[in-house]
Motif scaffolding. Structure first.
Motif, mmCIF file in Angstrom:
data_model
loop_
_atom_site.group_PDB
_atom_site.id
_atom_site.type_symbol
_atom_site.label_atom_id
_atom_site.label_comp_id
_atom_site.label_asym_id
_atom_site.label_seq_id
_atom_site.Cartn_x
_atom_site.Cartn_y
_atom_site.Cartn_z
ATOM 1 N N UNK A 102 29.613 27.927 16.459
ATOM 2 C CA UNK A 102 28.339 28.288 17.086
ATOM 3 C C UNK A 102 28.430 29.690 17.682
ATOM 4 N N UNK A 103 29.520 29.957 18.414
ATOM 5 C CA UNK A 103 29.726 31.287 18.991
ATOM 6 C C UNK A 103 29.983 32.328 17.914
ATOM 7 N N UNK A 120 28.691 29.238 28.447
ATOM 8 C CA UNK A 120 29.917 29.662 27.770
ATOM 9 C C UNK A 120 29.620 29.969 26.307
ATOM 10 N N UNK A 121 30.008 31.162 25.893
ATOM 11 C CA UNK A 121 30.052 31.499 24.472
ATOM 12 C C UNK A 121 31.542 31.560 24.159
ATOM 13 N N UNK A 202 40.361 28.906 25.164
ATOM 14 C CA UNK A 202 39.786 29.944 24.323
ATOM 15 C C UNK A 202 39.385 31.123 25.182
ATOM 16 N N UNK A 203 38.565 31.954 24.622
ATOM 17 C CA UNK A 203 38.164 33.156 25.364
ATOM 18 C C UNK A 203 36.695 33.460 25.147
ATOM 19 N N UNK A 204 36.179 34.335 25.979
ATOM 20 C CA UNK A 204 34.836 34.864 25.825
ATOM 21 C C UNK A 204 34.892 36.332 26.219
ATOM 22 N N UNK A 205 33.740 36.990 26.289
ATOM 23 C CA UNK A 205 33.703 38.422 26.586
ATOM 24 C C UNK A 205 32.701 38.711 27.705
ATOM 25 N N UNK A 206 32.861 39.861 28.312
ATOM 26 C CA UNK A 206 31.864 40.343 29.259
ATOM 27 C C UNK A 206 30.660 40.876 28.495
ATOM 28 N N UNK A 228 31.301 29.303 32.166
ATOM 29 C CA UNK A 228 32.105 28.103 32.307
ATOM 30 C C UNK A 228 32.217 27.549 33.701
ATOM 31 N N UNK A 229 31.480 28.076 34.642
ATOM 32 C CA UNK A 229 31.621 27.602 36.021
ATOM 33 C C UNK A 229 31.187 26.148 36.179
ATOM 34 N N UNK A 230 30.432 25.626 35.209
ATOM 35 C CA UNK A 230 29.984 24.233 35.304
ATOM 36 C C UNK A 230 30.745 23.299 34.364
ATOM 37 N N UNK A 231 31.722 23.824 33.603
ATOM 38 C CA UNK A 231 32.467 22.982 32.679
ATOM 39 C C UNK A 231 33.566 22.204 33.404
#
Length: 247
Positions: A102-103, A120-121, A202-206, A228-231
């Motif tokens: 999806x991301x 979260x992406x 995993x990771x994401x980006x700014x 991700x603050x709610x995961x």
């Protein structure tokens, strides 16, 4: 083994089958219209894609937004949905999470992207990855094969991945997205940083680094963005591109 069967062996579903990002069980994918938006909730899969496409065609007033919550799915289904989103010039909205395929393929396809301030992406690799980690069931199956058959199967899988990776890279070129968009976090220089968080999956980006990678026009609802603050039970490192990563 046919190519379609091979795709089932690839580690391109985010996390463990049957587990949802919030810790619950994965439910059948839902596709519907709400508040004038197309909504896609669940794993990316061909029947859900087909229902979405048919639903859009049946509507007199065509929605301009696809709101999606998905932990991913087989790459071919992600690519198919991403191409359809771009062909129909839709925006993509993520209020909770959009992970893996999806991301990789759906999120960057949106003409405009709208995310909540905790969305979260999430990335963990793609078809262009240099290494793959099979899920436990697939690894067990491979380990049970005689050495010559195991090697033959791995060689065939590698060949299939290589062919599909060409399609992935062609897709990114059509979007104007950098070729390493889905693999940067697997580079050694970045993996050293991620090891500081044992819960990172995993990771994401700014926002700035998404733009540097070619994924632009992202709007955050009520910024700042804290992915991700709610995961529960998992986290994602925000990968900060170094100078060489901005070339």
């Amino acid at each position: 083994m046919r190519k379609a069967a091979l795709s089932c062996l690839l580690p391109l579903l985010f996390g463990v089958a049957g587990a949802r990002a919030d810790g619950g069980s994965e439910e059948p994918t839902q596709v519907y219209v709400a508040d004038g938006e197309l909504v896609y909730v669940g794993l990316l899969e061909p029947h859900a894609n087909a229902r979405l496409f048919a639903l859009y065609d049946s509507l007199a007033d065509k929605p301009a937004v696809l709101s999606i919550r998905s932990r991913g799915g087989t790459t071919s289904y992600g690519l198919a949905l991403g191409r359809w989103v771009r062909d129909h010039k839709l925006d993509v909205k993520v209020m909770e999470y959009c992970m893996s395929s999806c991301a990789n393929y759906v999120f960057p396809a949106g003409i405009h992207k709208l995310v909540s301030n905790f969305a979260v992406i999430g990335f963990h690799g793609g078809l262009s990855s240099k290494t793959f980690q099979f899920d436990p069931a697939t690894q067990q199956m491979l380990d049970a094969l005689p050495p010559d058959k195991r090697k033959a199967m791995l060689d065939q899988i590698a060949s299939t991945i290589k062919d599909d990776a060409r399609q992935e890279q062609a897709y990114f070129r059509t979007l104007g997205v950098r070729a390493d968009y889905v693999t940067l976090g697997q580079e050694e220089r970045y993996q050293r940083r991620q090891r500081s968080d044992p819960n990172a999956v995993g990771w994401t980006y700014s926002l700035d680094d998404f733009a540097r990678l070619g994924v632009r026009d992202i709007t955050v609802i009520n910024p700042p963005w804290r992915p991700g603050s709610a995961l529960k039970n998992m986290s994602f490192e925000v990968l900060r591109l170094d100078e060489s990563g901005r070339d």
